[in-house]
Design a protein around this motif. Structure first.
Motif, short mmCIF file in Angstrom:
data_model
loop_
_atom_site.label_atom_id
_atom_site.label_comp_id
_atom_site.label_asym_id
_atom_site.label_seq_id
_atom_site.Cartn_x
_atom_site.Cartn_y
_atom_site.Cartn_z
N PRO A 110 36.98 8.54 62.18
CA PRO A 110 37.81 8.61 63.32
C PRO A 110 37.98 7.39 64.20
O PRO A 110 37.23 6.45 63.94
CB PRO A 110 36.73 9.69 64.34
CG PRO A 110 35.92 10.27 63.44
CD PRO A 110 35.68 9.08 62.38
N LEU A 152 44.68 9.92 68.99
CA LEU A 152 43.40 10.08 68.57
C LEU A 152 43.54 10.69 66.72
O LEU A 152 44.30 11.19 66.55
CB LEU A 152 42.41 11.14 69.03
CG LEU A 152 40.95 11.63 68.57
CD1 LEU A 152 40.31 10.31 68.16
CD2 LEU A 152 40.65 12.77 69.16
N ASN A 153 43.02 9.72 66.09
CA ASN A 153 42.99 10.28 64.70
C ASN A 153 41.44 10.40 64.24
O ASN A 153 40.76 9.54 64.03
CB ASN A 153 43.65 9.19 63.77
CG ASN A 153 43.90 9.33 62.30
OD1 ASN A 153 43.10 10.24 61.73
ND2 ASN A 153 44.83 9.16 61.74
N GLY A 154 41.31 11.75 64.16
CA GLY A 154 40.11 12.23 63.77
C GLY A 154 39.62 12.32 62.34
O GLY A 154 38.44 12.80 61.86
N GLN A 171 37.26 19.40 71.80
CA GLN A 171 36.53 18.62 70.98
C GLN A 171 37.17 17.37 70.64
O GLN A 171 36.50 16.39 70.33
CB GLN A 171 36.52 19.59 69.39
CG GLN A 171 35.63 18.72 68.27
CD GLN A 171 35.87 19.72 66.89
OE1 GLN A 171 36.48 20.68 66.99
NE2 GLN A 171 34.94 19.24 66.12
N ALA A 172 38.53 17.36 70.82
CA ALA A 172 39.34 16.06 70.51
C ALA A 172 39.00 15.17 71.85
O ALA A 172 38.79 14.02 71.63
CB ALA A 172 40.92 16.30 70.68
N LYS A 230 43.96 15.05 61.23
CA LYS A 230 43.27 15.63 62.60
C LYS A 230 43.89 14.59 63.69
O LYS A 230 43.36 13.69 64.13
CB LYS A 230 41.83 15.45 62.46
CG LYS A 230 41.36 16.48 61.58
CD LYS A 230 39.71 16.30 61.46
CE LYS A 230 38.88 17.37 60.63
NZ LYS A 230 37.44 17.16 60.36
N MET A 260 35.57 13.72 71.21
CA MET A 260 35.57 12.65 70.38
C MET A 260 36.03 11.42 70.74
O MET A 260 35.70 10.41 70.47
CB MET A 260 36.43 13.34 68.93
CG MET A 260 36.37 12.21 67.94
SD MET A 260 37.60 12.72 66.48
CE MET A 260 36.68 14.19 66.02
#
Length: 258
Positions: free
Chosen positions: A99, A152-154, A21-22, A158, A25
């Motif tokens: 995100p 990554l900052n979701g 999922q990451a 996250k 994204m």
């Protein structure tokens, strides 16, 4: 009073384990970005320099920018290719709740006479058609911002750390893929606009608009309408460009049945 992680064997870290999922994204943020913030070291001063740049992607998902050789950020990345690119558009409400991904990159200039220049030029103009006014000027050049890793900052709570293999698609024989892409994109936009519209509005849930197929790659399709962008991800990456035609037909059938 003990803080979180104190007195235990667990490190005090907010970084989540990287999962599919990451990865999706981060890739989606990269593929759909129309612009980003480029951070480089200003030539001659050593100060950080942040600039807004228009962004597209190469076949494997590597971000691509077109810059003037007269600009400060161009001289910066020519002097020191190490740079970062932040992509991810804020929406309504708190901008920090949306995100975004910071890519740690190495800027590689693309020679005009190289085998990749025409492919990059075509893909960039598919995303930024107004750039055709100046893309061939002698003082403009393309750069691939080749990522080595990413943060990554979701959204709140996250956070992920990703590596190059998490960010890019595997492309066998890029020249053959590029030849296929050019013909397929032209054919779909000229003869199958109804299918393109179904891809965007049915399979991606996009708004009703005048959609065009912009780019094809082994993992998906980029669809554009003015400032709108939709990314249609394939269920499985394609290993051969010969599989694109049957995949497009199957997607159109899926959309019509839906």
């Amino acid at each position: 009073m003990k803080t979180k992680g104190e007195g235990t064997n667990q490190p005090n870290s907010l970084i989540r384990p990287t999962d599919d999922q990451a990865r999706r994204m981060a890739k989606n943020l990269m593929r759909c970005a129309r612009f980003g913030a480029l951070a480089a070291i200003e030539a001659g001063t050593g100060h950080p320099l942040a600039s807004r740049v228009a962004v597209a992607t190469d076949l494997d998902g590597t971000p691509v920018i077109l810059t003037s050789l007269l600009s400060g950020h161009t001289s910066a990345i020519l002097s020191n290719p190490s740079c970062s690119l932040l992509v991810g558009e804020p929406g309504k409400g708190d901008p920090l709740a949306h995100p975004r991904v910071s890519l740690f990159c190495n800027a590689v200039p693309i020679e005009r006479r190289s085998s990749t220049h025409e492919s990059i030029r075509r893909r960039y103009l598919a995303r930024h058609p107004k750039a055709e006014l100046y893309v061939d000027f002698g003082d403009f050049a393309f750069f691939r911002l080749e990522p080595s890793r990413a943060s990554l900052n979701g959204g709140f709570g996250k956070a992920f750390e990703l590596q190059q293999e998490d960010l890019l698609a595997h492309v066998d024989d890029p020249e053959r893929w590029s030849e296929m892409e050019a013909g397929a994109v032209s054919h779909m936009n000229e003869d199958h606009r109804d299918a393109v519209k179904l891809y965007a509005e049915v399979l991606c849930g996009g708004e009703s608009a005048n959609w065009k197929l912009a780019c094809l790659d082994p993992e998906g399709i980029d669809l554009v309408s003015g400032d709108r962008t939709e990314r249609l991800w394939l269920a499985e990456p394609l290993s051969r460009p010969d599989d694109v035609r049957s995949t497009l037909v199957a997607l159109a059938l899926q959309a019509r049945n839906a």
